[in-house]
Structures are given as structure tokens and as C-alpha cells.
Design an enzyme around this catalytic site. Structure first.
Site, short mmCIF file in Angstrom:
data_model
loop_
_atom_site.label_atom_id
_atom_site.label_comp_id
_atom_site.label_asym_id
_atom_site.label_seq_id
_atom_site.Cartn_x
_atom_site.Cartn_y
_atom_site.Cartn_z
N SER A 47 4.18 -6.07 4.06
CA SER A 47 2.79 -6.37 3.73
C SER A 47 2.57 -6.33 2.21
O SER A 47 3.19 -5.54 1.50
CB SER A 47 1.88 -5.35 4.40
OG SER A 47 0.54 -5.59 4.03
N LYS A 48 1.68 -7.20 1.76
CA LYS A 48 1.32 -7.19 0.33
C LYS A 48 0.20 -6.20 0.08
O LYS A 48 -0.14 -5.91 -1.05
CB LYS A 48 0.84 -8.59 -0.10
CG LYS A 48 1.95 -9.63 -0.12
CD LYS A 48 2.30 -9.99 -1.56
CE LYS A 48 3.51 -10.89 -1.67
NZ LYS A 48 4.77 -10.16 -1.76
#
Ligand code: GLU
Length: 494
Positions: free
Chosen positions: A258-259
Site C-alpha cells: 500500500s502507498k
């Protein structure tokens, strides 16, 4: 793939759009290791030409994150250097000079197409089931007409004149040769209508002018290499060695890590930003060691390595091209090992800010005595507060009296046990050895199992069942506080 022996010049070139992510931190770490290993230079360059995505919090966070990890850059913001400025927005004049070279040589062209026209082209391509793109309408404009329209103030972008036939091959240091057909490459915009370069143009000009020898960057940039290599070729510059690092996948190994930090279905927020790992109390040494192994290995077994060992052992040859899944459990394991290996003084100093953040007013002298009792029990530094909070209060916050009751007994049994304990605690030497011996003896003489005496004492003085080893805890708290807390429990039981 050649072994690197000469000093490299490597750069980490973040765009200041968000916080320092562990993916970026890994790139910076590999840059740093390579620079240190070869006695080269690690350069930090801020690629801030995309003003729309600029986030003012990003640069302070990036610098703080790199410093936290100990990835000191030799040139860049706050350091200066011979190849500056290191912010691309301070280099706009340089890009203008170099774009002129490409325009004059016919390797780039002005495109006067309006946004409306480009939208229409895309609409038609969509109908024809083609990928979005530009139809090269302005590619063959007569240069004198192009000059005239520019001088008349018409708005334009500058595009790369990509060869229409043939192919281009990248020799990637990790992946070997990658070949792309030119006909699949767009006439990419190099300079936007406001005169500011795009990433593609600025990165090539800067890597060349800053004499970068090795470009390490994420796999997601592979698709950009043809544009970059064409630019090197048109300028007649020798390209750097490219090494595209493997993607980092989420722990399930399905999809990119995930960013962002969002609440996961299990209710937890998993860190992805360096500052969050720091806040949770991951040691930079542990995070660096773990990060090094996300995509690289020394051999099939060695995992715990000091910074010096990483520097000595790191090589691009052993970076694995396949994606690597992030593993929080493994990082926790590493962190526990690093915490256990810290000298007490050092661990104590690192714990103090975590206690302060939890509202615990701990003095260093007392904490120095407590630290050895909890060192084995910590996975991250932020685990510490509940282990130590009761040492640093006058009176305990109220706790559930039922916690005082040993198994198979009732609340009515507790006062007698505490009275016996109190007599020992009032008269024994207050060392953990003596307390251990006398309290065991007292339990024995009352026909109690040791735990049946220790549990009420522990809860009465700590306010909880889970606490550091009892006798050392009593010794550190001291007779006065211990007796007060026993008395307070007895009062509450009445
Ligand atoms: N500015 C780009 C980024 O934010 C750098 C890519 C590269 O290293 O070439 O990731």
C-alpha cells in the site's frame, strides 16, 4: 553484469508528493550502500517540477526519514555540493538551454495542439480501440513556421521525436537486456506549456550533468527507459548503468504494498511510512537491516547484518528481479533482536521519549534499573509504557480488585495473604534476593503455593497481572511505596 570497483555517483531523486515510504527508503538505502562500498557519492535530488502534486510536508519528512535511517547524503539539500542546485525547480534555466539543443537538431519539436484537440484525438482513438496517445500532428511542422508561431505567443509543449522504426535495448544491471519497439513509444512531452520540464527530460539532463554513474529506481520506471535512452542517444551522452529494483508487494504477496496507511480489515493500521515505523519504536538499525533484505540477499542464510557488513557485502548482482513481499513479522523479529542487543544505557535513552509520549514522567536513573527487566519483552519501543508506568506514579490508578484473587480462591482469602506478605515486606532486607527467599518461605509456612502469594502482591503494587519480574520490581519501587500500595489494597478490600 560487471562488478563495480570504481567510486559510483548515485542519486535518490524523490518527488516531494508525500511522506518517505519504505519503498523509497529501500532505493535510498541501496544507493547509500553502493556509494559507501565504493567510496563514491550519494546524492539527494528533489524532483519538484510537478507543482500540482507538490506537498509542502514532503521534503521535511524525506530529510528527517533519511536521517533517522542514517542514510546521510553527500550532496543535496542542506549539504550543497559541486553539482547543484539540487532542487529541479532551481534548475529551470538549465533545461531551457538543453531543450534548445534538441529542437535545433530536430530531435524534439513544438506541439501547438490545444487540450481540446488532444481530447478529441483520444476520443477517436478510443473508438478505434487504440490506446490513448498523440497522433504526431505537429511532428512535421516546418521549423520556420514553428518558430513564427512560438514567437507570436502561441502556447506549445515540446515533444520528443521518437524514431518511428527500429527498437531500443536497455542493459539493466539486475534484469539483463530489455528491448522495446520504437513504434510503441509516444512522442512524450519534455517541456510543458508553462516552460517547466517533465520528469523524463529533467531526470536525464540532471543525471548527466550530475555525472550519475548508476541509476537505481523502482521497477515501475522500466517503461520510461526508452524515452530516457533516446534522450541520451540524441545528446550523444553516455547513459548511466540502470538497475530497476523489484517491486515490494503487500504481506499477502498479492499486489503492491500500500502507498497509504489505512485501517486494515483486522482493525490495525500497518505502517508504510518511515516516520510511522519510527513512532512505533522500530530501531533504525533493524529497519535498515530488514529493508536491505527486501529484494537483496547476501547468501541463503545470513540475515542479521550490521551497517558495516551491509556496506561490505551489498552488490547489485545479488538483487533479485522478482517482487519481494513485505513481512511485518520478520521485521518485528529483527527489531526484538536489535533491542535485546542494545546496551542498557542506550536502550534506556531510546525508551525515554516513548515514555514521555505516553505521559509517563520517568527519571533516567530509575529507568536504568528497570530497563534490564523489560528488555527481553519488547518487540518495539512503544511496547514499553504499560510495563513501566506504575513505577512512576505516587498512587496507582484503581484496578479491578478481582485481579488480586489467585485461582480457586475468593476475595475473602486475599486480606490474610496480603497481611502475611506485609509483615515480610516490612521487615526483610529490601533486596530482590532476600525478598525472593523470605516471601517464598512465608508462602510455604502458610501452606500456599508461591504463585498464590505473589499474585496478590504483584497486583497490589503494579495494579496489573502482567508486569516485570516481581522481586526486582519490589526492590526498585522501594519499601515505602510497596507498603503504601499493600495498605491501600487492604483498605479497598475492607
Ligand atoms: N522522481 C522520481 C520518483 O519520484 C524518480 C524516479 C527515478 O529515480 O528516476 O520516483
Amino acid at each position: 553484469m560487471t562488478r563495480i570497483s570504481r567510486p559510483v555517483r548515485v542519486r535518490y531523486a524523490p518527488s516531494p508528493t508525500g511522506f518517505l515510504h519504505v519503498g523509497g527508503a529501500r532505493t535510498a538505502l541501496y544507493d547509500y550502500l553502493l556509494a559507501q562500498k565504493t567510496g563514491g557519492a550519494f546524492i539527494l535530488r528533489i524532483e519538484d517540477t510537478d507543482q500540482k502534486r507538490y506537498n509542502p510536508e514532503a521534503i521535511p519528512d524525506l530529510l528527517a526519514g533519511l536521517r533517522y535511517l542514517g542514510l546521510h547524503w553527500d550532496e543535496g539539500p542542506e549539504m550543497g555540493g559541486d553539482y547543484g542546485p539540487y532542487y529541479q525547480t532551481e534548475r529551470l534555466g538549465i533545461y531551457q538551454k538543453y531543450i534548445k539543443v534538441l529542437l535545433d537538431q530536430g530531435h524534439a519539436y513544438r506541439c501547438f495542439c490545444t487540450p481540446e484537440r488532444l481530447a478529441q484525438v483520444n476520443e477517436e482513438r478510443q473508438k478505434a480501440r487504440l490506446l490513448p496517445g498523440y497522433d504526431r500532428f505537429c511532428r512535421n511542422l516546418d521549423p520556420s513556421e514553428s518558430d513564427r508561431r512560438a514567437e507570436a505567443g502561441e502556447s506549445f509543449v515540446v515533444r520528443l521525436k521518437v524514431p518511428l522504426t527500429g527498437s531500443i535495448t536497455l542493459h539493466d544491471a539486475i534484469r539483463g537486456d530489455i528491448t522495446i519497439e520504437n513504434e510503441t513509444i509516444q512522442d512524450t512531452v519534455l517541456i510543458k506549456s508553462d516552460g517547466i520540464p517533465t520528469y523524463h527530460f529533467a531526470v536525464v539532463v540532471d543525471d548527466h550533468l550530475m555525472e550519475i554513474t548508476h541509476v537505481l529506481r523502482g521497477e515501475e520506471w522500466i517503461s520510461s527507459f526508452p524515452i530516457h535512452l533516446h534522450l541520451y542517444n540524441f545528446f550523444g551522452w553516455e547513459p548511466p548503468v540502470f538497475a530497476h529494483l523489484p517491486l515490494i508487494l503487500n504481506p499477502a504477496g498479492k499486489g503492491k504494498m500500500s502507498k497509504r496507511e489505512e485501517r486494515a480489515p483486522d482493525g490495525k493500521v500497518y505502517p508504510v511510512f518511515v516516520h510511522t515505523f519510527k513512532e512505533r519504536g522500530y530501531l533504525p538499525e533493524a529497519l535498515v537491516n530488514y529493508l536491505a533484505l527486501v529484494g537483496w540477499s547476501y547468501d541463503d542464510k545470513t540475515e542479521i547484518m550490521s551497517r558495516e557488513e551491509l556496506i561490505e557485502r551489498f552488490s547489485l548482482e545479488r538483487v533479485n528481479p522478482s517482487p519481494a513481499a513485505w513481512n511485518y513479522d520478520k521485521l518485528d523479529h529483527f527489531n526484538g533482536i536489535y533491542i535485546r542487543n542494545l546496551p542498557i544505557e542506550d536502550l534506556t535513552d531510546r525508551l525515554l521519549p516513548f515514555l514521555a509520549a505516553a505521559g509517563i514522567n520517568a527519571d533516567r536513573e530509575t529507568l536504568l534499573k528497570i530497563t534490564p527487566l523489560i528488555q527481553e519483552r519488547l518487540t518495539v519501543l512503544s511496547d514499553a509504557p504499560p510495563w513501566v508506568d506504575f513505577f512512576f506514579v505516587g498512587e496507582l490508578p484503581s484496578y479491578d480488585l478481582n485481579l488480586l484473587v489467585p485461582k480457586k480462591m475468593t476475595l475473602a482469602d486475599v486480606p490474610d495473604i496480603l497481611q502475611v506478605a506485609r509483615r515480610v515486606l516490612a521487615n526483610s532486607d529490601f533486596t530482590h534476593e532476600a525478598l525472593d527467599a523470605y516471601l517464598r518461605e512465608a508462602a510455604n509456612s502458610q501452606g500456599l503455593k508461591p504463585g498464590e502469594m505473589f499474585q496478590p502482591i504483584r497486583v497490589a503494587v503494579c495494579g496489573k497481572m502482567v508486569a516485570p519480574p516481581l522481586f526486582e520490581t519490589l526492590e526498585i519501587l522501594g519499601r515505602e511505596k510497596v507498603l503504601q500500595r499493600i495498605d491501600r489494597a487492604l483498605e479497598r478490600l475492607q
